[in-house]
Write an enzyme that holds these catalytic residues in place. Structure first.
Site, PDB file in Angstrom:
ATOM      1  N   LEU A   6       8.894   7.483  37.928  1.00 41.88           N
ATOM      2  CA  LEU A   6      10.034   8.365  38.194  1.00 41.88           C
ATOM      3  C   LEU A   6      10.494   8.041  39.610  1.00 41.88           C
ATOM      4  O   LEU A   6       9.660   7.754  40.481  1.00 41.88           O
ATOM      5  CB  LEU A   6       9.597   9.827  38.157  1.00 41.88           C
ATOM      6  CG  LEU A   6       9.492  10.523  36.801  1.00 41.88           C
ATOM      7  CD1 LEU A   6       8.862  11.902  36.969  1.00 41.88           C
ATOM      8  CD2 LEU A   6      10.856  10.647  36.134  1.00 41.88           C
ATOM      9  N   ASP A   7      11.791   8.152  39.853  1.00 44.05           N
ATOM     10  CA  ASP A   7      12.312   7.886  41.197  1.00 44.05           C
ATOM     11  C   ASP A   7      11.710   8.865  42.209  1.00 44.05           C
ATOM     12  O   ASP A   7      11.285   9.957  41.832  1.00 44.05           O
ATOM     13  CB  ASP A   7      13.840   8.067  41.221  1.00 44.05           C
ATOM     14  CG  ASP A   7      14.552   7.039  40.360  1.00 44.05           C
ATOM     15  OD1 ASP A   7      13.961   5.985  40.084  1.00 44.05           O
ATOM     16  OD2 ASP A   7      15.708   7.317  39.963  1.00 44.05           O
ATOM     17  N   LEU A   8      11.784   8.468  43.473  1.00 49.91           N
ATOM     18  CA  LEU A   8      11.283   9.303  44.566  1.00 49.91           C
ATOM     19  C   LEU A   8      11.898  10.706  44.529  1.00 49.91           C
ATOM     20  O   LEU A   8      11.210  11.717  44.705  1.00 49.91           O
ATOM     21  CB  LEU A   8      11.632   8.605  45.903  1.00 49.91           C
ATOM     22  CG  LEU A   8      11.208   9.255  47.189  1.00 49.91           C
ATOM     23  CD1 LEU A   8       9.691   9.287  47.312  1.00 49.91           C
ATOM     24  CD2 LEU A   8      11.812   8.524  48.398  1.00 49.91           C
ATOM     25  N   ALA A  22      13.219  12.174  41.937  1.00 53.13           N
ATOM     26  CA  ALA A  22      13.137  12.805  40.608  1.00 53.13           C
ATOM     27  C   ALA A  22      11.818  13.559  40.506  1.00 53.13           C
ATOM     28  O   ALA A  22      10.883  13.321  41.272  1.00 53.13           O
ATOM     29  CB  ALA A  22      13.240  11.740  39.528  1.00 53.13           C
ATOM     30  N   LYS A  81      20.459   7.916  35.907  1.00 53.24           N
ATOM     31  CA  LYS A  81      21.462   8.007  36.984  1.00 53.24           C
ATOM     32  C   LYS A  81      22.594   7.007  36.756  1.00 53.24           C
ATOM     33  O   LYS A  81      23.767   7.322  36.949  1.00 53.24           O
ATOM     34  CB  LYS A  81      20.804   7.708  38.333  1.00 53.24           C
ATOM     35  CG  LYS A  81      19.872   8.806  38.814  1.00 53.24           C
ATOM     36  CD  LYS A  81      19.251   8.401  40.121  1.00 53.24           C
ATOM     37  CE  LYS A  81      18.205   9.392  40.583  1.00 53.24           C
ATOM     38  NZ  LYS A  81      17.331   8.831  41.606  1.00 53.24           N
TER      39      LYS A  81
END
Ligand code: URA
Length: 227
Positions: free
Chosen positions: A102-104, A106, A188
């Site tokens: 998961l993104d930073l 998110a 995104k």
């Protein structure tokens, strides 16, 4: 498995430190002292103690973690706090792989596992495991058709890719979207392609496994069949 390798894998020290522990008679297997590092054991059947304290062992280990925002999906990082820092003893001793980052910025469900097959099943594009995200956008979503029929995004290598949502439910700025691919920043990028910015991204399920009542930073064990 050799006892020195077993203890080394569980981070009880470097190979030479672990050998010293064994030679210096700190280690027992099923109540019997071992002094040879090459002694083999079946860790699922035999109990190991170090100075009388049992060594926890389980195989495989599958963990569902609620990754909070601001934590990198990594084991170590010089710049940012990392998701794996939430995992405590005894599970922190295991060699856990992250199955789908998961993104930073998110949050939500992050799967950690010691099982290479499960890792492959979750991350391999051919398996098409659905993942559901709750998204907050910068403005109300007007229509979802193009997300369902497919929007062109670019993957991590800059190659164009037709990304399709499996389902989209929306009310104002709040959207629940399911996808079964996992391209770089896919959610995104899909919203960006149709003119929206994602302000919050939370993964709530992977396959049939849901975040449930987990709170940010909490985790629980799960069984493969729950996926
Ligand atoms: N899609 C994104 O854009 N970010 C994530 O972290 C996961 C899916």
């Amino acid at each position: 498995m050799r006892i020195d390798k077993f203890l080394g894998n569980l981070k009880y020290g470097s190979r030479s430190e672990v050998k010293r522990l064994i030679k210096n008679k700190h280690v027992m297997i099923d109540g019997l002292q071992v002094t040879r590092p090459e002694h083999t054991l079946d860790p699922l059947k035999e109990t190991v103690t170090i100075d009388g304290l049992s060594v926890f062992y389980q195989d495989p280990v599958h963990i569902a973690l609620y990754k909070p925002k601001g934590f990198l999906s990594a084991h170590h990082d010089p710049m940012h706090p990392v998701a794996l820092s939430w995992i405590q003893e005894p599970y922190s001793r295991f060699d856990l792989s992250i199955a789908g980052r998961l993104d930073l910025d998110a949050e939500g469900l992050l799967i950690l596992t010691t099982d290479g097959d499960l890792l492959h099943q979750i991350t391999h594009p051919n398996h098409h495991l659905p993942k559901t995200y709750e998204v907050t956008l910068n403005k109300p979503l007007m229509h979802s058709e193009s997300l369902l029929t497919g929007v062109t995004i670019h993957d991590g290598h800059g190659n164009p890719y037709l990304a399709k949502a499996l389902s989209v439910e929306h009310q104002g700025i709040h959207v629940k979207i399911a996808i079964d691919e996992g391209k770089f920043h896919q959610v995104k990028r899909m919203f960006k392609a149709v003119g929206y910015e994602v302000e919050n991204l939370k993964r709530i399920s992977i396959g049939s496994l849901t975040l449930g009542d987990l709170q940010p930073g909490e985790y629980r064990l799960f069984r493969k069949e729950e996926l």
